[in-house]
Design a protein around this motif. Structure first.
Motif, PDB file in Angstrom:
ATOM      1  N   LEU B 342       0.838  -1.206   0.000  1.00 44.73           N
ATOM      2  CA  LEU B 342       0.000   0.000   0.000  1.00 44.73           C
ATOM      3  C   LEU B 342       0.872   1.255   0.000  1.00 44.73           C
ATOM      4  CD1 LEU B 342      -2.635   1.635   0.331  1.00 44.73           C
ATOM      5  CD2 LEU B 342      -2.408   1.300   2.803  1.00 44.73           C
ATOM      6  N   GLN B 343       1.855   1.302   0.879  1.00 43.57           N
ATOM      7  CA  GLN B 343       2.722   2.486   0.961  1.00 43.57           C
ATOM      8  C   GLN B 343       3.509   2.679  -0.335  1.00 43.57           C
ATOM      9  OE1 GLN B 343       1.686   4.469   3.239  1.00 43.57           O
ATOM     10  NE2 GLN B 343       3.520   4.693   4.486  1.00 43.57           N
ATOM     11  N   LEU B 344       3.974   1.570  -0.898  1.00 44.80           N
ATOM     12  CA  LEU B 344       4.732   1.659  -2.156  1.00 44.80           C
ATOM     13  C   LEU B 344       3.856   2.232  -3.262  1.00 44.80           C
ATOM     14  CD1 LEU B 344       7.437   0.862  -3.609  1.00 44.80           C
ATOM     15  CD2 LEU B 344       6.277  -1.258  -4.262  1.00 44.80           C
ATOM     16  N   LEU B 345       2.637   1.669  -3.399  1.00 43.33           N
ATOM     17  CA  LEU B 345       1.760   2.099  -4.502  1.00 43.33           C
ATOM     18  C   LEU B 345       1.280   3.534  -4.308  1.00 43.33           C
ATOM     19  CD1 LEU B 345      -0.382  -1.109  -5.220  1.00 43.33           C
ATOM     20  CD2 LEU B 345       1.690  -0.322  -6.382  1.00 43.33           C
ATOM     21  N   THR B 346       0.982   3.918  -3.071  1.00 45.77           N
ATOM     22  CA  THR B 346       0.496   5.291  -2.886  1.00 45.77           C
ATOM     23  C   THR B 346       1.654   6.282  -3.000  1.00 45.77           C
ATOM     24  OG1 THR B 346       0.526   4.902  -0.493  1.00 45.77           O
ATOM     25  CG2 THR B 346      -1.587   4.720  -1.574  1.00 45.77           C
ATOM     26  N   THR B 347       2.863   5.864  -2.641  1.00 48.62           N
ATOM     27  CA  THR B 347       4.020   6.747  -2.832  1.00 48.62           C
ATOM     28  C   THR B 347       4.294   6.932  -4.325  1.00 48.62           C
ATOM     29  OG1 THR B 347       4.976   5.976  -0.755  1.00 48.62           O
ATOM     30  CG2 THR B 347       6.481   7.063  -2.286  1.00 48.62           C
ATOM     31  N   TRP B 348       4.262   5.851  -5.068  1.00 46.64           N
ATOM     32  CA  TRP B 348       4.460   5.915  -6.519  1.00 46.64           C
ATOM     33  C   TRP B 348       3.271   6.593  -7.221  1.00 46.64           C
ATOM     34  CZ3 TRP B 348       6.346   0.280  -8.033  1.00 46.64           C
ATOM     35  CH2 TRP B 348       7.720   0.145  -7.713  1.00 46.64           C
ATOM     36  N   GLY B 349       2.066   6.331  -6.740  1.00 42.88           N
ATOM     37  CA  GLY B 349       0.849   6.752  -7.437  1.00 42.88           C
ATOM     38  C   GLY B 349       0.572   5.841  -8.625  1.00 42.88           C
ATOM     39  N   GLN B 350      -0.644   5.917  -9.179  1.00 37.36           N
ATOM     40  CA  GLN B 350      -0.971   5.029 -10.302  1.00 37.36           C
ATOM     41  C   GLN B 350      -0.040   5.286 -11.493  1.00 37.36           C
ATOM     42  OE1 GLN B 350      -4.243   4.714 -13.460  1.00 37.36           O
ATOM     43  NE2 GLN B 350      -5.272   3.890 -11.661  1.00 37.36           N
ATOM     44  N   ALA B 351       0.234   6.566 -11.768  1.00 39.51           N
ATOM     45  CA  ALA B 351       1.102   6.884 -12.909  1.00 39.51           C
ATOM     46  C   ALA B 351       2.508   6.320 -12.675  1.00 39.51           C
ATOM     47  CB  ALA B 351       1.155   8.391 -13.116  1.00 39.51           C
ATOM     48  N   GLY B 352       3.003   6.469 -11.460  1.00 42.66           N
ATOM     49  CA  GLY B 352       4.322   5.939 -11.143  1.00 42.66           C
ATOM     50  C   GLY B 352       4.348   4.418 -11.245  1.00 42.66           C
ATOM     51  N   TYR B 353       3.281   3.770 -10.770  1.00 43.02           N
ATOM     52  CA  TYR B 353       3.212   2.303 -10.844  1.00 43.02           C
ATOM     53  C   TYR B 353       3.259   1.846 -12.300  1.00 43.02           C
ATOM     54  CZ  TYR B 353       1.390  -2.434  -9.862  1.00 43.02           C
ATOM     55  OH  TYR B 353       1.202  -3.796  -9.770  1.00 43.02           O
ATOM     56  N   LEU B 354       2.541   2.552 -13.178  1.00 41.82           N
ATOM     57  CA  LEU B 354       2.566   2.196 -14.606  1.00 41.82           C
ATOM     58  C   LEU B 354       3.974   2.399 -15.180  1.00 41.82           C
ATOM     59  CD1 LEU B 354      -0.883   3.622 -15.794  1.00 41.82           C
ATOM     60  CD2 LEU B 354      -0.202   1.201 -15.688  1.00 41.82           C
ATOM     61  N   THR B 355       4.639   3.464 -14.749  1.00 39.79           N
ATOM     62  CA  THR B 355       6.015   3.687 -15.209  1.00 39.79           C
ATOM     63  C   THR B 355       6.912   2.526 -14.754  1.00 39.79           C
ATOM     64  OG1 THR B 355       5.685   6.071 -15.091  1.00 39.79           O
ATOM     65  CG2 THR B 355       7.975   5.299 -15.116  1.00 39.79           C
ATOM     66  N   TRP B 356       6.764   2.136 -13.483  1.00 36.64           N
ATOM     67  CA  TRP B 356       7.527   0.989 -12.970  1.00 36.64           C
ATOM     68  C   TRP B 356       7.279  -0.268 -13.805  1.00 36.64           C
ATOM     69  CZ3 TRP B 356      11.383  -0.763 -10.148  1.00 36.64           C
ATOM     70  CH2 TRP B 356      11.386  -2.117  -9.794  1.00 36.64           C
ATOM     71  N   LEU B 357       6.003  -0.544 -14.063  1.00 37.64           N
ATOM     72  CA  LEU B 357       5.659  -1.754 -14.828  1.00 37.64           C
ATOM     73  C   LEU B 357       6.242  -1.679 -16.237  1.00 37.64           C
ATOM     74  CD1 LEU B 357       1.929  -2.141 -13.676  1.00 37.64           C
ATOM     75  CD2 LEU B 357       3.883  -3.557 -12.977  1.00 37.64           C
ATOM     76  N   SER B 358       6.268  -0.487 -16.779  1.00 36.72           N
ATOM     77  CA  SER B 358       6.791  -0.310 -18.126  1.00 36.72           C
ATOM     78  C   SER B 358       8.310  -0.551 -18.150  1.00 36.72           C
ATOM     79  CB  SER B 358       6.439   1.104 -18.603  1.00 36.72           C
ATOM     80  OG  SER B 358       6.847   1.296 -19.928  1.00 36.72           O
ATOM     81  N   ARG B 359       9.022  -0.007 -17.136  1.00 38.24           N
ATOM     82  CA  ARG B 359      10.478  -0.226 -17.077  1.00 38.24           C
ATOM     83  C   ARG B 359      10.792  -1.701 -16.841  1.00 38.24           C
ATOM     84  NH1 ARG B 359       9.849   4.319 -18.067  1.00 38.24           N
ATOM     85  NH2 ARG B 359       9.552   3.174 -19.996  1.00 38.24           N
TER      86      ARG B 359
END
Lengths: 528, 528
Positions: B342-359
């Motif tokens: 939860l903390q990881l995803l909310t720190t990253w945000g949805q846009a950040g999570y998508l960037t992570w998945l893309s990398r």
């Protein structure tokens, strides 16, 4: 302690159910056997590369084991620091790359080794080849035991009042409880023998129960704790009638001395870890020379429930079959939980862990004492034995209206309630005497089917409306089938009802206020 | 996106099995309903007091979502810091006292809300009332689905080659697979229809399968990924024949463009999170206007397997019944895992999570390209289509001995092996042509019952003895019963065998060395 002189477990494979017998080992086993060869290049497993786990270092402030828990959070300077680095280092093998990777479904080997030694030292099983397998808490562990041993529509032995979640797994399978009567020392051996000896006549054509579910310390809900002699008697009957005992023991290290109402709650004198360990009643494992005990132990009450981590202690045949199920049901508990608990326990060491458990016990004993003292403050609390003709067989403490003049109580005057102060766990199990309540007598006069249940439901709702929540005793009634729902159909004691009071959570002020709210409702319903 | 215009799920309760139907809600539900009232004092729950959890503050260094993953651990100064304090603060509701306490068995509400929004935005289900329920990883999730829907001795639809752990739960129940043939786009709709339309004649007196297990992206083991059109065809057949689809989709965000052997592996051009999201093939949810898809999603491949955390996306009836089972089977995933994710995803945000998945996708694409390039380096790799008469219907890449002069290959010359470079997941599924191996021909001449299996077992052992581990294709053969064990009894393709190569873990040098060791064994067995 050496175990070389002890016998191995006997073969108990005839207890496995069909599905457990049919489970096959993971085909990946062959691969694991080759995995460790020096120079091997494995392109077999679908392991994500650990450099791609987005975590770098975990740091956690933890309490030293000897923390005075009555003081709340220890000052920062007194705390210990745990770290788990990304990669293994000279200092520690435990790393994020290992705890967060796919791994052995038995659980972390270092953690299992710690727990094996702890089990050996603390519980001293009477057979040599017991094993440790991690699980996701005792609720999950019990579900795995049911799926290991129980066939649909079988009977299962349990205590007269039993933990409702433990039933939720077998009731949908069409199974039924065989409740065994309890006294202040838990399940009664004489009633167990009576039920088993007469099984063929009372239940012709059905398989005699071969599994017992039991919570022997701080029993949920009754709070009773079973002493060594009773355990030995029960164990011997289980050998005689070939029964597997599932010892669900989350409260095992929360054991207290008796409490008398005349006592003034005094500060608890802390024990050393070793004295604490010596003070505990033995586990069923201590008597288990055949390996017929499956012990469920949990970190939920001793560290924190959110770990969702505990362990089986069982014979190797059962742990092997439980491992096969674990491979498909959960694979393994969370790596975070395993890694953090391992680091905590190895930082504390076994001696430190015992000290922690001892301090924790002290604080829960204070909470028990405070709850009892608050009941005595709000009600008139008297030794039940003095009113034996009103409360036949009552042990412990009787509660009368606070206005009662104890000198004027007639020997046959029913109290409102009575309870035995628990010597373990987190709960008080209070028995209410319903004949004193006009509304109850009205329900009886109306001929409703289950006046006890109807009255207790109204009582519970009145309490909730007066802003105090207790757990209704009816939750703990073992499921014996749709034809045994009412108090009379079950042959249970008439004109009484139970409520479970938890003393684990509230402050003394909250307990007192909560009990006052209970008393307000009691006063109205019992019309005094 | 608004879902108001979409229909709710239809009633699919007739798919529940007997045990799932018989589950009852926790009796504690009444208590939960009262719990939130202002001023309530609860002495009902047996909650340990959170001041007694021996943890004070968790701190975790995490990667920023745009980390260049080819570079290993990002420098310390670039990392983000997550902290979870003991008690809730103005900054965050997430605290150790909440994540480590007993809680809602559905899982952390904030985490479920994040995942609900993510599902809505990314997968766009075609019905309105889908729900999110946390589980302990897809293996555990699938086991819960089996226990929700499947009765003993039923048939179950799956792909021609299927994930072995998925079978371990239903084989002991006496169930059998109905494998559906695959091509490069995964399960074939025409064969599915053929099997279902003729069920009553081929399997008189048995219930037609009503559950499909499918891994539609980076299928394990074949590596195939199913495009949108095929999904629509399969979905429509599942409506027609009333089948529940269990979409096990751990590799969903690891999708790659096709790879041709003529390609020179080039650095992958990073996409934005939004472009990445738009590039993914749709989930079955996109077509699911009836709510008959149970989607299993996991953080094992995208964050780390040790989280033992994932989630169901399903209709409300199924999530309610799955929740009843979860209450007794696991209660809830580890609080550490839930809190940290939860903390990881909310720190990253949805846009950040998508960037992570893309990398992350980029780095696994590079690994796929590297594995293919290394195969082409060690073997002679040629477009299979050029050798159509030798390998009828072959797609992708044919592997010949490295010494082969491609100009001299006769049109009917069998290659050693062939494969289609996967457009998703972590695996290459390589098909070996056994007729070229003298030992295989010998086994055929001897009339052994299953020469393909016997030869491939010898092949695998020779590889392991030469210090390279692959996963044998036989692990992925769906279980159709004891009478369908051999290749011929199953009606499977003759004279071929498979090995699964994982490209997720090894470095390029290890891959090359591993493939060289494979080639040494092939050279000997194929006698070239």
């Amino acid at each position: 302690m050496t175990v070389a002189a002890l016998p191995p477990a006997r073969d108990l494979s005839h207890h496995l159910n069909e599905i457990a017998k049919n489970r096959f080992p993971s085909p990946l086993k062959d691969i694991f056997n080759y995995m460790g060869r020096p120079g091997m290049i494995s392109m077999a497993g679908g392991l994500p590369h650990p450099s791609l786990f987005p975590f770098n270092e975990l740091a956690l402030q933890v309490y030293p084991p000897s923390t005075d828990l009555s003081e709340g959070v220890p000052p920062l300077g007194e705390q210990m620091s745990l770290t788990i680095p990304k990669y293994p280092s000279a200092k520690t093998d435990t790393s994020l790359t290992s705890i967060l990777q796919y791994g052995n479904c038995s659980g972390n080997p270092a953690l299992r080794a710690f727990l094996h030694q702890f089990t050996l030292d603390l519980y001293q099983p009477a057979y040599s080849d017991f094993q440790i397998l991690l699980h996701e808490g005792n609720t999950s562990g019990w579900t795995k035991v049911v799926r290991l041993l129980l066939e649909p529509n079988e009977y299962i032995l349990c205590e007269e009042f039993t933990f409702p979640s433990s039933m939720s797994v077998w009731v949908p399978m069409g199974c039924k409880a065989v409740p065994i009567k309890m006294d202040g020392e838990g399940m009664r051996a004489d009633h167990l023998e009576e039920v088993l000896a007469s099984w063929e006549t009372t239940h012709p054509g059905t398989r005699r129960p071969h599994i017992m579910y039991i919570v022997p310390v701080g029993q949920n809900p009754s709070g009773s704790t079973m002493p060594a002699e009773r355990r030995k008697e029960i164990y011997d009957l289980c050998v005689k009638y070939d029964i597997i005992i599932c010892e669900d023991d989350p409260y095992t290290t929360l054991q207290y001395p008796p409490f008398e109402i005349t006592d003034t709650p005094a500060p608890v004198a802390p024990k050393s870890g070793a004295d604490f360990a010596a003070s505990l009643v033995p586990s069923f494992l201590k008597f288990d020379y055949e390996g017929r005990v499956i012990r469920l132990e949990s970190f939920s009450k001793t560290i924190a429930p959110g770990n969702r981590l505990g362990y089986f202690v069982a014979n190797p045949l059962f742990t092997e079959r439980l491992l096969r199920a674990t491979e498909v049901e959960s694979q393994t508990p969370s790596g975070w939980s395993q890694g953090i608990i391992l680091q905590l326990l190895t930082t504390w060491g076994q001696a430190g862990y015992l000290t922690w458990l001892s301090r924790l016990r002290d604080t829960y004993q204070t909470r028990r004492d405070t709850m009892c003292a608050n009941l005595a403050k709000v009600f008139k609390a008297l030794p039940a034995a003095s009113y034996a003709s009103a409360v036949p067989g009552a042990e412990g403490i009787a509660l009368y209206p606070s206005s009662t003049d104890s000198a004027s109580i007639k020997p046959d005057q029913l109290p409102v309630a009575s309870f035995t102060a628990p010597v373990g766990g987190m709960f008080l199990w209070i028995k209410f005497y319903l004949k004193g309540a006009p509304r109850y007598r009205e329900l009886v006069a109306q001929g409703v089917e289950d006046p006890e249940k109807s009255f207790m439901d109204e009582f519970w709702t009145a309490l909730a409306d007066n802003l105090v929540l207790l757990t209704p005793g009816s939750y703990y009634t073992p499921w014996e089938g749709a034809h045994k729902l009412s108090t009379s159909a079950r042959g249970a004691e008439r004109d009484v009802g139970y409520m479970r009071f938890a003393f684990s959570y509230n402050s003394s002020d909250e307990m007192e206020e909560g009990i006052r709210r209970v008393e307000q409702v009691v006063k109205k319903l019992w019309a005094y």
